[in-house]
Structure formats: structure tokens, C-alpha cells
Design a protein around this motif. Structure first.
Motif, PDB file in Angstrom:
ATOM      1  N   GLY A 240      38.877  -7.960  16.594  1.00 38.12           N
ATOM      2  CA  GLY A 240      40.043  -7.837  17.456  1.00 38.12           C
ATOM      3  C   GLY A 240      41.162  -8.780  17.058  1.00 38.12           C
ATOM      4  O   GLY A 240      42.343  -8.402  17.055  1.00 38.12           O
TER       5      GLY A 240
ATOM      6  N   ARG B  93      44.980  -7.790  15.748  1.00 38.41           N
ATOM      7  CA  ARG B  93      46.192  -8.289  16.391  1.00 38.41           C
ATOM      8  C   ARG B  93      47.143  -8.958  15.402  1.00 38.41           C
ATOM      9  O   ARG B  93      48.348  -8.761  15.465  1.00 38.41           O
TER      10      ARG B  93
ATOM     11  N   ALA C 289      41.292  -1.125  21.758  1.00 36.30           N
ATOM     12  CA  ALA C 289      41.590  -2.095  22.811  1.00 36.30           C
ATOM     13  C   ALA C 289      42.378  -3.296  22.305  1.00 36.30           C
ATOM     14  O   ALA C 289      42.979  -4.014  23.105  1.00 36.30           O
TER      15      ALA C 289
ATOM     16  N   GLN D 167      32.231  -6.107  24.143  1.00 34.66           N
ATOM     17  CA  GLN D 167      31.177  -5.945  23.154  1.00 34.66           C
ATOM     18  C   GLN D 167      30.008  -6.875  23.449  1.00 34.66           C
ATOM     19  O   GLN D 167      28.843  -6.465  23.420  1.00 34.66           O
TER      20      GLN D 167
ATOM     21  N   GLN E 268      37.388  -2.078  19.406  1.00 30.82           N
ATOM     22  CA  GLN E 268      38.459  -3.060  19.333  1.00 30.82           C
ATOM     23  C   GLN E 268      39.686  -2.536  18.574  1.00 30.82           C
ATOM     24  O   GLN E 268      40.781  -3.081  18.717  1.00 30.82           O
TER      25      GLN E 268
ATOM     26  N   GLY F 147      30.990  -1.505  19.276  1.00 29.98           N
ATOM     27  CA  GLY F 147      31.891  -2.419  19.977  1.00 29.98           C
ATOM     28  C   GLY F 147      33.061  -2.837  19.111  1.00 29.98           C
ATOM     29  O   GLY F 147      34.196  -2.951  19.582  1.00 29.98           O
ATOM     30  N   ALA F 148      32.799  -3.067  17.821  1.00 28.15           N
ATOM     31  CA  ALA F 148      33.881  -3.413  16.903  1.00 28.15           C
ATOM     32  C   ALA F 148      34.846  -2.253  16.749  1.00 28.15           C
ATOM     33  O   ALA F 148      36.072  -2.452  16.685  1.00 28.15           O
TER      34      ALA F 148
ATOM     35  N   ASP G  39      32.680  -9.393  16.194  1.00 30.39           N
ATOM     36  CA  ASP G  39      33.514  -9.586  17.380  1.00 30.39           C
ATOM     37  C   ASP G  39      34.840 -10.273  17.047  1.00 30.39           C
ATOM     38  O   ASP G  39      35.715 -10.377  17.910  1.00 30.39           O
TER      39      ASP G  39
ATOM     40  N   ASP H  84      41.570  -6.239  21.552  1.00 31.69           N
ATOM     41  CA  ASP H  84      40.647  -7.371  21.621  1.00 31.69           C
ATOM     42  C   ASP H  84      39.691  -7.123  22.777  1.00 31.69           C
ATOM     43  O   ASP H  84      40.064  -7.252  23.935  1.00 31.69           O
ATOM     44  N   ALA H  85      38.483  -6.720  22.450  1.00 28.43           N
ATOM     45  CA  ALA H  85      37.476  -6.428  23.480  1.00 28.43           C
ATOM     46  C   ALA H  85      36.164  -7.107  23.118  1.00 28.43           C
ATOM     47  O   ALA H  85      35.087  -6.540  23.294  1.00 28.43           O
ATOM     48  N   ALA H  86      36.271  -8.332  22.594  1.00 29.71           N
ATOM     49  CA  ALA H  86      35.070  -9.050  22.171  1.00 29.71           C
ATOM     50  C   ALA H  86      34.100  -9.256  23.324  1.00 29.71           C
ATOM     51  O   ALA H  86      32.883  -9.125  23.170  1.00 29.71           O
TER      52      ALA H  86
END
Length: 254
Positions: free
Chosen positions: A74, A78, A160, A167, A157, A153-154, A71, A162-164
Motif C-alpha cells: 500500500g 501511494r 484501497a 489484510q 491494496q 490482501g495485497a 503489507d 492502503d489496507a494493511a
């Protein structure tokens, strides 16, 4: 490297391990307090719910230990620090998973195993060689299913940024949901976590077979042994999504 750094201060590690066990144990403490006021929950007794809890908590604990740091991806996307991982001769996913590896997360695994062991001794189950083998296979398959969800989920990211929390809603949220009997949830939700995102195979489907209870959706008995196949079926698209995410990555240029 992170394990060696952690074990440099063994007393500190021991305290963090015990603290992690205590914090994660609050989930089961809440369930125990609930059963101080009711005899059954959704038709399940405390040892039966403890079986559900022990299976999913142990599986998720292993996943959190091995893949919990995904997680953080993200943040690396960035700030562009993922670039350093791309130039190393090691798979990116392995580096992301090992980044800031926290050995203290073993506390959740130990706590889950303790509850699982108590449930298996408190329940009067009819054991056969296949049923005995089903317990460790379920834990390992559940770990693989949760890991696949974390990898997917990773991968999200990369898109997205950052979508921790998105997830975590499927991983931590899914773990919390699986701690309770399937009979307390709506049938549409049961269908979703069985046929869409098959978290039900982490513990519900195998545990119902061990307890001799019918599946709410009418799944056949052999479905209890299908968790490894389900884990493979989930990991294939998760792996493809990860590869697509890595290929689509564009550095920040910093």
C-alpha cells in the motif's frame, strides 16, 4: 542482499532472533497460564491445544517469513515506488515479498516447532504412515493457505491504496483464532472459516483427525487430507486478484 546485510552483525541477528522467539512465545504463555486455572478449554487439554497452536504458528511463521512484507504494498502504491519493480525482469510479487526480507522472523517458526514437538510427544496418538505424513503436509498446506490470503490482501491494496490492517485482520487475526479449539466458537463462524475463507484447514480439520475427535460441522474423515487441495483452490482466485491488481495499477506520476 537483505540476508547478507543481516548476517553482517551476527550477534545482533542472534539477539533479534531470540527476542522474536520470546515475543511470539507470549501467545502460548497466555494459553499456558489459562490452563493453570482450568483443566480443559472447550473440551481440549493443554497438549491438544498445543497441537493446534504448533501447527498454525509454524505455518503462519513460514508465511510471515516469506510473504510478510506484502503489507508494505500500500505504501508503494501511494508513493509510486512500485514503478521501479515493474521495470525489472523479475515477478513483481517476488520483489514485494523480498523487500526488506527479515530473517529474524525465523524465531516464530522455531518457537512454533518447539511447541508442536512438545505436543506430539505429550499426546498419546495412534500413529500410522498416513498420520505421520499428515503433520508436515498440514504445515506446508497451511503456509500456502495463509500465503494466498496475504496475496489477496495485497491485491486489495491496489484498490484501497492502503489496507494493511484489513489484510492483517485475516492473517494475524486468523492465526490467533486458530490457536484455540473450534468448540469455543459459534457454529456460524466455523462455517465461515471452513467454506468461505477456509482457514480451518490450516490446523483445525487435520488436528481433529489426529486427535480422533469428530468435526463440529460433520466433515468426513478424508477432509483432514484435503488441505493441499484447499490451498490450491484458495491460491487460484488470489493469483487472479493479484494479476488484476497489477494490471489496474496507475502510477502517481512522480
Amino acid at each position: 542482499m537483505w540476508v547478507r546485510a543481516t548476517m553482517t552483525y551476527r550477534a545482533s541477528f542472534a539477539l533479534m532472533l531470540v527476542g522474536n522467539m520470546a515475543i511470539t512465545g507470549l501467545d502460548f504463555a497466555g494459553i499456558y497460564l489459562m490452563f493453570r486455572h482450568v483443566d480443559v478449554l472447550g473440551g481440549f487439554t493443554l497438549p491438544e491445544v498445543a497441537l493446534l497452536y504448533g501447527l498454525c504458528s509454524t505455518s503462519f511463521g513460514l508465511t510471515d517469513l516469506l510473504m510478510g512484507n506484502t503489507d508494505r504494498l500500500g505504501a508503494r502504491v501511494r508513493d509510486g515506488s512500485l514503478d521501479t519493480m515493474l521495470v525489472r525482469p523479475v515477478p513483481v510479487l517476488a520483489q514485494v515479498a523480498a523487500d526488506r526480507f527479515a530473517l529474524r522472523r525465523l524465531g516464530r517458526v522455531v518457537q512454533g516447532l518447539v511447541v508442536l514437538g512438545w505436543a506430539l510427544t505429550a499426546l498419546d496418538l495412534e500413529w500410522t504412515p498416513a498420520r505421520v505424513l499428515l503433520v508436515p503436509v498440514t504445515v506446508l498446506a497451511g503456509t500456502a493457505i495463509f500465503s494466498a490470503v496475504m496475496v489477496a490482501g495485497a491485491a486489495f491494496q491496489f484498490v484501497a491504496g492502503d489496507a494493511a490492517e484489513v489484510q492483517n485482520s485475516f492473517t494475524y487475526g486468523g492465526n490467533t483464532m486458530l490457536q484455540y479449539p473450534p468448540t469455543v466458537f459459534a457454529r456460524d463462524l466455523l462455517r465461515a472459516v471452513t467454506f468461505v475463507l477456509p482457514l480451518a484447514f490450516v490446523n483445525w480439520v487435520p488436528a481433529l483427525h489426529l486427535l480422533g475427535r469428530p468435526d463440529p460441522l460433520g466433515l468426513p474423515g478424508w477432509a483432514a487430507y484435503a488441505s493441499p487441495l484447499v490451498a490450491f483452490a484458495v491460491f487460484v482466485p488470489a493469483s487472479l486478484a493479484w494479476r488484476a491488481g497489477v494490471r489496474s495499477y496507475r502510477s502517481t506520476g512522480s
